[in-house]
Structure formats: structure tokens, C-alpha cells
Design a protein around this motif. Structure first.
Motif, PDB file in Angstrom:
ATOM      1  N   ASP A  40      20.149 -29.020 -57.762  1.00 24.93           N
ATOM      2  CA  ASP A  40      21.202 -28.130 -58.258  1.00 24.93           C
ATOM      3  C   ASP A  40      22.053 -28.773 -59.365  1.00 24.93           C
ATOM      4  OD1 ASP A  40      20.113 -26.640 -56.235  1.00 24.93           O
ATOM      5  OD2 ASP A  40      22.015 -25.978 -55.399  1.00 24.93           O
ATOM      6  N   PRO A  41      22.485 -30.045 -59.219  1.00 22.28           N
ATOM      7  CA  PRO A  41      23.249 -30.665 -60.316  1.00 22.28           C
ATOM      8  C   PRO A  41      22.453 -30.768 -61.611  1.00 22.28           C
ATOM      9  CG  PRO A  41      23.539 -31.914 -58.274  1.00 22.28           C
ATOM     10  CD  PRO A  41      22.447 -30.917 -58.021  1.00 22.28           C
ATOM     11  N   THR A  42      21.149 -31.033 -61.527  1.00 19.54           N
ATOM     12  CA  THR A  42      20.328 -31.147 -62.732  1.00 19.54           C
ATOM     13  C   THR A  42      20.197 -29.800 -63.430  1.00 19.54           C
ATOM     14  OG1 THR A  42      19.076 -32.936 -61.675  1.00 19.54           O
ATOM     15  CG2 THR A  42      18.103 -31.940 -63.632  1.00 19.54           C
ATOM     16  N   ILE A  43      20.062 -28.735 -62.657  1.00 18.11           N
ATOM     17  CA  ILE A  43      20.000 -27.393 -63.244  1.00 18.11           C
ATOM     18  C   ILE A  43      21.293 -27.069 -63.985  1.00 18.11           C
ATOM     19  CG2 ILE A  43      19.857 -24.925 -62.703  1.00 18.11           C
ATOM     20  CD1 ILE A  43      18.078 -25.736 -60.295  1.00 18.11           C
ATOM     21  N   THR A  44      22.421 -27.367 -63.364  1.00 19.53           N
ATOM     22  CA  THR A  44      23.726 -27.119 -63.996  1.00 19.53           C
ATOM     23  C   THR A  44      23.883 -27.940 -65.271  1.00 19.53           C
ATOM     24  OG1 THR A  44      24.718 -26.642 -61.836  1.00 19.53           O
ATOM     25  CG2 THR A  44      26.210 -27.207 -63.640  1.00 19.53           C
TER      26      THR A  44
END
Length: 590
Positions: free
Chosen positions: A44-48
Motif C-alpha cells: 500500500d505505501p508503494t502504491i501511494t
């Protein structure tokens, strides 16, 4: 189009976990916990970070949208490199592998969701990616090949299911290993030689998501018909439908489910016409053994199902005895509208809720208004009345028996009939008749998991709990991703036999699959009482009470149809040892 509907060009990313169904079958709780941790800490952090958004999640799968292909590829590579680092520092049992597919295409946006050909292509490309790798379409490759310092391997042209044109793909990381062999090497090689098959849920190609019940119904009916074939192992709907909406490789499905062959297909319905496409695939070679497309009127759908079944039996060279090869024809309906009502009712029934059952009841009743001689509608309605009796309707059990007997007169070879009769007779304390009906069910559908599970529960309440575990083991082979009640039957059988530790193990497995089962918690309370763990017994007891406030000693006597009083006493004795019997006496409706 709707006011909030728009079209735009976007980078679409599809991702899923390699071998997820198999991992869930081994340890469901641990797999879910590991996936949540990777989502929280990395994915999720990488997508953001790369300005993407998660459109929706589908169990182990993610559908994402990015403003550019460069963003999408950087995110995908970042996730895979991060997973490699996390896996290197993890125990082997904690490692997950992802496949990621990327496509640049036109999408339809409705609210927060996206649809269209671009989404379908991304999903198919993801299935062509290698474990720990990324696959992108040729359109996406043209935009990133000179902009990112990555080396891509030409993955060649592929013809994929339900996409008319061939798709050219590129893979990262680059490797000299043949892609298909790498994918096969990543999977446990457990594909058997025996005649065994999994029918995947057919794709709904009607252009209307509300029509998915129809494609599901066709798939279920084919599973039912194949289950009538002696010598053919057929995986249950409960297990094969875990793949619904996912892009999976045939070899992976076969490995997960322990079968040699897979049947996949699609259904397109337009008014009174229907197109059904089906293909039988060998799980070892990945090659097509048989494929056929049917363009028929809706009232010919049963003939299509029969032909698909016959072609599979012929292709697998299953030798039938003279009696088996002359199974009586199905007594179905001449009313397409009545069949449609039964399929829609089945969809509602499978929600296992009071609201779903009420909607199913109305649909089954309407089917009978359309065709008063439709056996499947009578049998389906009988199941609804059994549930109404369990919900407290005193007269519903007799009505269930009447409906099932009517269905039996119309079609004595319908499996639904004997499932309903077995349940109605069991709850009426007609144990011998219930067992006879349950055995007839297996005779009709020797390849049905539910047939063996139904007999397992029947013989347990009829005084033979020692037979329950072996029958459930047969059911599990046919339904690897089995429902929670299988373990409830096993747990209660162990409890009756005085094997409290084994009962606790089975019932806790059940609670992992369904934490909201009152039965699992109350049986667990008794099991803990037998071993003297009073704290755990009381915790389980009050969880059962929370889930079902009407629980009482009278409820036990009414709804647990034990033939032998001593079997019921095993359950009561455990609660008594835990000091809970007095509370049970005072519980119930206020």
C-alpha cells in the motif's frame, strides 16, 4: 451512460498471490495475516508513493489504476524488489510470491470502480507473469522501454481467454529460462493421473454484471451432472468458486485441487438466446483436449449441459457400465423463465441469510407458478422450509417433507430431493429413513462432496459418530476448500466419542473458517469442560450466547436430533463440568 460514468486512458495493474488457494488450504489464518502484513508494510505505501490507487481487492488480488505507465511499472518493480527483500529475511512458511500484469488501455469509470476491455486485458496479462515478476503489454512496453533502466524479455504473442485479439507481452526480470517452465517449477507437482476434474465458474460475457448468477448456475449444473459419473472425481462448487473473477493458470488450479483436468468456459445471454463456450484442459501439458461453442435458444440449455458432460466423459475415456451409461434423462422444465427463477433463487439461497432465504423462497414459488411440475423448484423450496424450521417455524418441517416428496414423484433421480428428505427425516427423528435418503444421494451423485458430508452428519446424529470422520475425509478430497461445518461435524463426533482434545482441534479449525458459528462455540465450550479448562469453556459459551441469544436447554433438545440419549449427554456433561448447565437452563427467549 450514467452521470458519474466516464471513459479515460489509464495504466491498469492487476496483481495476485501465486498459489494462494493452496496456501489458504494449508493454513488459512497464517496466510491472511502474512498478506495483511505485506499490504501494510510494503504494498500500500508503494502504491501511494507512485500516485496509484487501489480500485478493489479480491481476496488475494488487487486491481489498481495509475496516471501513467511509468508510475505503474516503477510501482510494480518496487513491490517485487521489496517482496524479494522481505522473503529473504523470512521463514519459508511466511513467504508470499506475487505476479503483476500491466496494460495501457481505455477504461470505463463508474464511481470508484473501473470496467472495460483494458481491465480484462490487464487481468489476462497478470496470469502470464512469472512468480516474483512483472508482465506488460506491448502498448505499455513502447512507453517505458526508453524511459526506464530496466531490461525486458520478449514474452511473445498469446491468445488468451475471452479476448478476441492476440496479446504481445514483455517480462521483467529478464531471464534465459523459458517462462512457462519457470512457472511450472514454482508449483508443487501434484497433478494426478486419475480421471479428476475441476469446473471453474464460467465467465459472464453478457455485458451485465447482474447476469453473473446465470453463468454461475450453468457451472453448478455441469458440476452436478459430472458428479453423477462413476469413476470421475469432481471438485465441489465451494472449492472451484474460490477462483471466481481471478486469472489463474491451469497448472496452478490442478496443483491446488489435486486434479488432472480443468473445464473452463463462458456464457453470453441475450434475450432468449444463449452462447456457451467450454474447453477441457489437461493440467499437465496445459493443452486443450476438447472445446466447443454452443449457440442455442434458452430452452435448449439442458441439452447443452448434457452434451458438455457427455463430451468430457468421452474425452477422458471413462468406461461406464451398462447401467451407468443409461442414466434416466433429467426431468427439467420447458419454461426458461422458471429455470431462470431457480438460478436466481439459488444465488440468494447461497448467501445463507434470512433476507437471502426470503428472496429465494419468493423466486422458487414464482418458478412453480410458471411450471407446476418443476421438480427442482419443489426440492429447492423444501430446503427453504427446513431453514425456516431451524429459525423457529414449528409447521415448516412438515411442509418441507411434503415439497420434497412432491419433487421425488416428479423426478426420483434429483439429488436435491434426497438432500431435503434426509434433513427433514433427521429432524423428525426418523433416523433410518434419513440414512436411507443420504445413501441414495451418494448413489445418484457418487462424486459429490456434499453427499458424503450430508451422510457424515446423518450417521453421527443417528448413533454412529465413529463413521463421521472417514466420510468427511472423502468430502474434503472432493472439496479441498471445504466449508466450516465439515470440521464442526468432526469436532462433535470426537466429543461424543470422548476424544475432547481432538474435538477442540477440529472446532478451532472451524472457527478460523467461520468465527460466527454458534454450533462451533457451544461444542467447543463442552469440549473445554471435559478437559477442565474452565476459563476457555466459559469464553466459548458466552460467545455462543452472543451469537445466538435464544440458546437454551430446550433448544438443544429440539434442534439436535440425537438418536441415542448418551450422545446428547456427552455434550451436556461437558457444559456441566464447566459449571455452565444452570446458565443454559435459564437462557432462551425472554
Amino acid at each position: 451512460m450514467l452521470e458519474d460514468t466516464q471513459r479515460r486512458l489509464a495504466a491498469i495493474v492487476a496483481a495476485d498471490v501465486v498459489g494462494y488457494s493452496r496456501l489458504m488450504g494449508v493454513d488459512e489464518a497464517k496466510t491472511l495475516d502474512t498478506l495483511r502484513r505485506h499490504r501494510r508494510d510494503l504494498i500500500d505505501p508503494t502504491i501511494t508513493e507512485h500516485r496509484g490507487r487501489i480500485v478493489k481487492t479480491m481476496g488475494d488480488g488487487l486491481l489498481m489504476e495509475f496516471p501513467s505507465v511509468v508510475n505503474a511499472v516503477n510501482c510494480a518493480v518496487g513491490i517485487q524488489e521489496g517482496m524479494a527483500r522481505q522473503n529473504a529475511n523470512s521463514n519459508e512458511d511466511d513467504r508470499l510470491q506475487f505476479r503483476i500484469g500491466i496494460h495501457l488501455g481505455d477504461i470505463i469509470v463508474e464511481g470508484d470502480d473501473i470496467f472495460g476491455d483494458g481491465v480484462n486485458v490487464a487481468s489476462r496479462i497478470e496470469s502470464l507473469a512469472e512468480p516474483d515478476g512483472v508482465a506488460i503489454s506491448d502498448d505499455a512496453h513502447r512507453l517505458v522501454r526508453d524511459r526506464l533502466d530496466l531490461t525486458w524479455q520478449d514474452g511473445g504473442e498469446h491468445q488468451v481467454k475471452n479476448i478476441a485479439r492476440a496479446i504481445w507481452i514483455w517480462r521483467w526480470p529478464s531471464s534465459d529460462t523459458q517462462p512457462s517452465q519457470a512457472a511450472l517449477d514454482a508449483l508443487p507437482q501434484t497433478v494426478p493421473d486419475s480421471a479428476s476434474i475441476a469446473v471453474l465458474p464460467f465467465d459472464n460475457m453478457s455485458g451485465d454484471s447482474d447476469q453473473s448468477y446465470f453463468a454461475d448456475g450453468i457451472s453448478e449444473d455441469i458440476i452436478t451432472e459430472l458428479s453423477r459419473t462413476p469413476g470421475l472425481l469432481v471438485i465441489s462448487r465451494n472449492s472451484t468458486f474460490t477462483y471466481k473473477g481471478k486469472s489463474v493458470k491451469t497448472q496452478e488450479v490442478c496443483s491446488d485441487l489435486g486434479v488432472r483436468y480443468v473445464l473452463e468456459g463462458s456464457v453470453r445471454r441475450a434475450g432468449s438466446q444463449v452462447r456457451v463456450s467450454a474447453q477441457l484442459i489437461d493440467g499437465r501439458s496445459g493443452g486443450h483436449i476438447w472445446a466447443q461453442r454452443y449457440d442455442r435458444a434458452l430452452n435448449d440449455i439442458f441439452a447443452v449441459q448434457d452434451d458438455v458432460t457427455a463430451k468430457i466423459v468421452e474425452a477422458l475415456e471413462i468406461k461406464l457400465s451398462a447401467s451407468d451409461s443409461k442414466l434416466p434423462p433429467r426431468a427439467e422444465t420447458d419454461s426458461p423463465e422458471a429455470y431462470d427463477c431457480v438460478l436466481r433463487g439459488r444465488e440468494q439461497y447461497n448467501k445463507f441469510s434470512k433476507e437471502g432465504h426470503a428472496k429465494a423462497k419468493a423466486l422458487y414459488e414464482h418458478a412453480l407458478e410458471l411450471d407446476e411440475n418443476y421438480a427442482a423448484a419443489y426440492a429447492s423450496l423444501a430446503h427453504i422450509y427446513i431453514h425456516e424450521w431451524l429459525f423457529g417455524s414449528r409447521e415448516a418441517l412438515e411442509r418441507a417433507s411434503e415439497l420434497a416428496e412432491r419433487a421425488k414423484l416428479l423426478n426420483p433421480n434429483l439429488s436435491l430431493v434426497y438432500m431435503a428428505l434426509s434433513g427433514a427425516n433427521l429432524f423428525s427423528r426418523q433416523h433410518d429413513e434419513a440414512i436411507e435418503d443420504a445413501r441414495k444421494l451418494i448413489e445418484i451423485e457418487p462424486g459429490s462432496a456434499d453427499s458424503y458430508a450430508n451422510l457424515a452428519g446423518t450417521v453421527m446424529f443417528a448413533g454412529a459418530p465413529d463413521q463421521t470422520v472417514a466420510l468427511i475425509e472423502k468430502a474434503v478430497r472432493l472439496n479441498p476448500f471445504y466449508p466450516a461445518y465439515y470440521d464442526i461435524y468432526v469436532g462433535l463426533a470426537h466429543l461424543i466419542l470422548g476424544q475432547a482434545e481432538d474435538a477442540i482441534e477440529a472446532l478451532n479449525r472451524s472457527i478460523v473458517r467461520n468465527p460466527d458459528s454458534m454450533y462451533a462455540h457451544i461444542y467447543l465450550a463442552s469440549s473445554y469442560g471435559h478437559i477442565g479448562d474452565l476459563k476457555a469453556a466459559r469464553a466459548s459459551f458466552y460467545e455462543a450466547k452472543r451469537l445466538f441469544p435464544d440458546l437454551s436447554a430446550q433448544w438443544f433438545e429440539t434442534y439436535l436430533p440425537f438418536k441415542n440419549p448418551k450422545d446428547a449427554q456427552s455434550l451436556q456433561e461437558g457444559l456441566k463440568k464447566a459449571g455452565l448447565a444452570p446458565e443454559l437452563e435459564t437462557m432462551g427467549p425472554r
